[in-house]
Design a protein around this motif. Structure first.
Motif, PDB file in Angstrom:
ATOM      1  N   ALA A  16      -0.374   6.642   0.107  1.00  0.00           N
ATOM      2  CA  ALA A  16       1.025   7.050  -0.004  1.00  0.00           C
ATOM      3  C   ALA A  16       1.323   8.349   0.716  1.00  0.00           C
ATOM      4  O   ALA A  16       2.362   8.944   0.535  1.00  0.00           O
ATOM      5  N   THR A  99       5.980  10.660  -4.697  1.00  0.00           N
ATOM      6  CA  THR A  99       6.201   9.370  -5.344  1.00  0.00           C
ATOM      7  C   THR A  99       6.809   9.552  -6.728  1.00  0.00           C
ATOM      8  O   THR A  99       6.869  10.655  -7.271  1.00  0.00           O
ATOM      9  N   PRO A 108       8.625  -1.510  -3.633  1.00  0.00           N
ATOM     10  CA  PRO A 108       8.822  -0.068  -3.520  1.00  0.00           C
ATOM     11  C   PRO A 108      10.210   0.253  -3.004  1.00  0.00           C
ATOM     12  O   PRO A 108      10.792  -0.513  -2.237  1.00  0.00           O
ATOM     13  N   ARG A 125       9.194   8.007  -2.820  1.00  0.00           N
ATOM     14  CA  ARG A 125       8.856   6.582  -2.839  1.00  0.00           C
ATOM     15  C   ARG A 125       8.615   6.165  -4.286  1.00  0.00           C
ATOM     16  O   ARG A 125       7.746   6.713  -4.968  1.00  0.00           O
ATOM     17  N   ASN A 127       7.061   3.657  -6.665  1.00  0.00           N
ATOM     18  CA  ASN A 127       6.042   2.606  -6.581  1.00  0.00           C
ATOM     19  C   ASN A 127       5.438   2.242  -7.929  1.00  0.00           C
ATOM     20  O   ASN A 127       4.411   1.578  -7.990  1.00  0.00           O
TER      21      ASN A 127
END
Length: 269
Positions: A16, A99, A108, A125, A127
């Motif tokens: 990531a 994240t 995502p 992000r 996720n």
């Protein structure tokens, strides 16, 4: 944040933290809301299975497409206790990456999170699923919490806005922290220093015996605190104290890892 990890057939596990130059899948400019919002040129598909309704501790959650999602609420963060574990998308959780986890947004995806106390914003992000605490709307990685200036607070009031699908290949590119969008941005206020001592509240119960049972597995620094709230007597399971907020936050995360999902960091008991 972590109650819904599934074995995802054919899922590609990606790092990531890949850089913009390496990913080549997004740029900044021309997106929804202003020039700081990324434009995803190669969006990742929604991970199979992550949009199904699911149940956590007796409550149902129903993920859905929410292109106009824009909500204000509380954000928490997590770090060491879950670093390296798989997320709901099959990616590995990196506590230093940008994240987050959300209960119902597509995975995502990308969100813009703004700390309403200081006006700082990041693009993250999403996720994973969580946080499964009623008064919180998003759970952040340690790296995201650091960018937003909320490490010491543990929980902060934020605005969360859905940006769109995340790029294929992991990450959002690079950490992206910026000032927001002109008049819509809250005015920054000086950060306040919380004064100790700091405690972790690991539960509140109406029955002292239940509180004692809950406290038994939480170590030597646990005590039962009797308090009166709205005319009712309650027994709070308290861990601490610590003079340092970061040490107390580490203890809070340890309590979460042992199953106390709604453990709270408090000060000045």
């Amino acid at each position: 944040m972590h109650g819904l990890v599934r074995t995802l057939k054919g899922a590609v596990i990606v790092a990531a933290t890949c850089l913009l130059a390496a990913c080549g899948s997004l740029g900044f400019g021309g997106g929804k809301g202003g020039s700081s919002i990324p434009v995803v040129r190669d969006p990742a598909p929604i991970v199979s299975g992550t949009m199904r309704p699911y149940q956590i501790r007796g409550r149902w959650y129903r993920p859905s497409e929410q292109p106009d999602y824009d909500e204000v609420g509380l954000a928490s963060w997590y770090g060491d206790a879950f670093n390296g574990r798989p997320t709901a998308t099959g990616e590995r959780f990196d506590m230093h990456a940008m994240t987050a986890a959300h209960k119902t947004l597509p995975l995502p995806g990308l969100v813009e999170v703004t700390n309403l106390a200081n006006g700082r914003s990041v693009i993250l992000r999403v996720n994973d699923r969580g946080p499964f605490v009623d008064n919180r709307i998003i759970d952040l990685s340690r790296g995201a919490a650091s960018e937003l200036g909320m490490l010491q607070q543990g929980v902060s009031r934020v605005r969360v806005r859905y940006v769109g699908p995340a790029p294929r290949g992991g990450g959002i590119g690079e950490a992206r922290s910026y000032a927001g969008r002109g008049a819509t941005r809250p005015e920054p206020t000086p950060p306040t220093q919380r004064e100790g001592p700091f405690w972790v509240q690991a539960g509140a119960y109406s029955d002292r015996t239940v509180a004692q049972i809950a406290a038994e597995s939480l170590g030597e620094r646990v005590s039962i605190d009797r308090a009166r709230v709205e005319g009712r007597e309650i027994y709070r399971v308290m861990i601490g104290p610590w003079d340092d907020a970061n040490a107390a936050e580490q203890a809070r995360q340890g309590a979460v890892a042992r199953g106390v999902r709604d453990a709270l960091l408090i000060s000045g008991r």
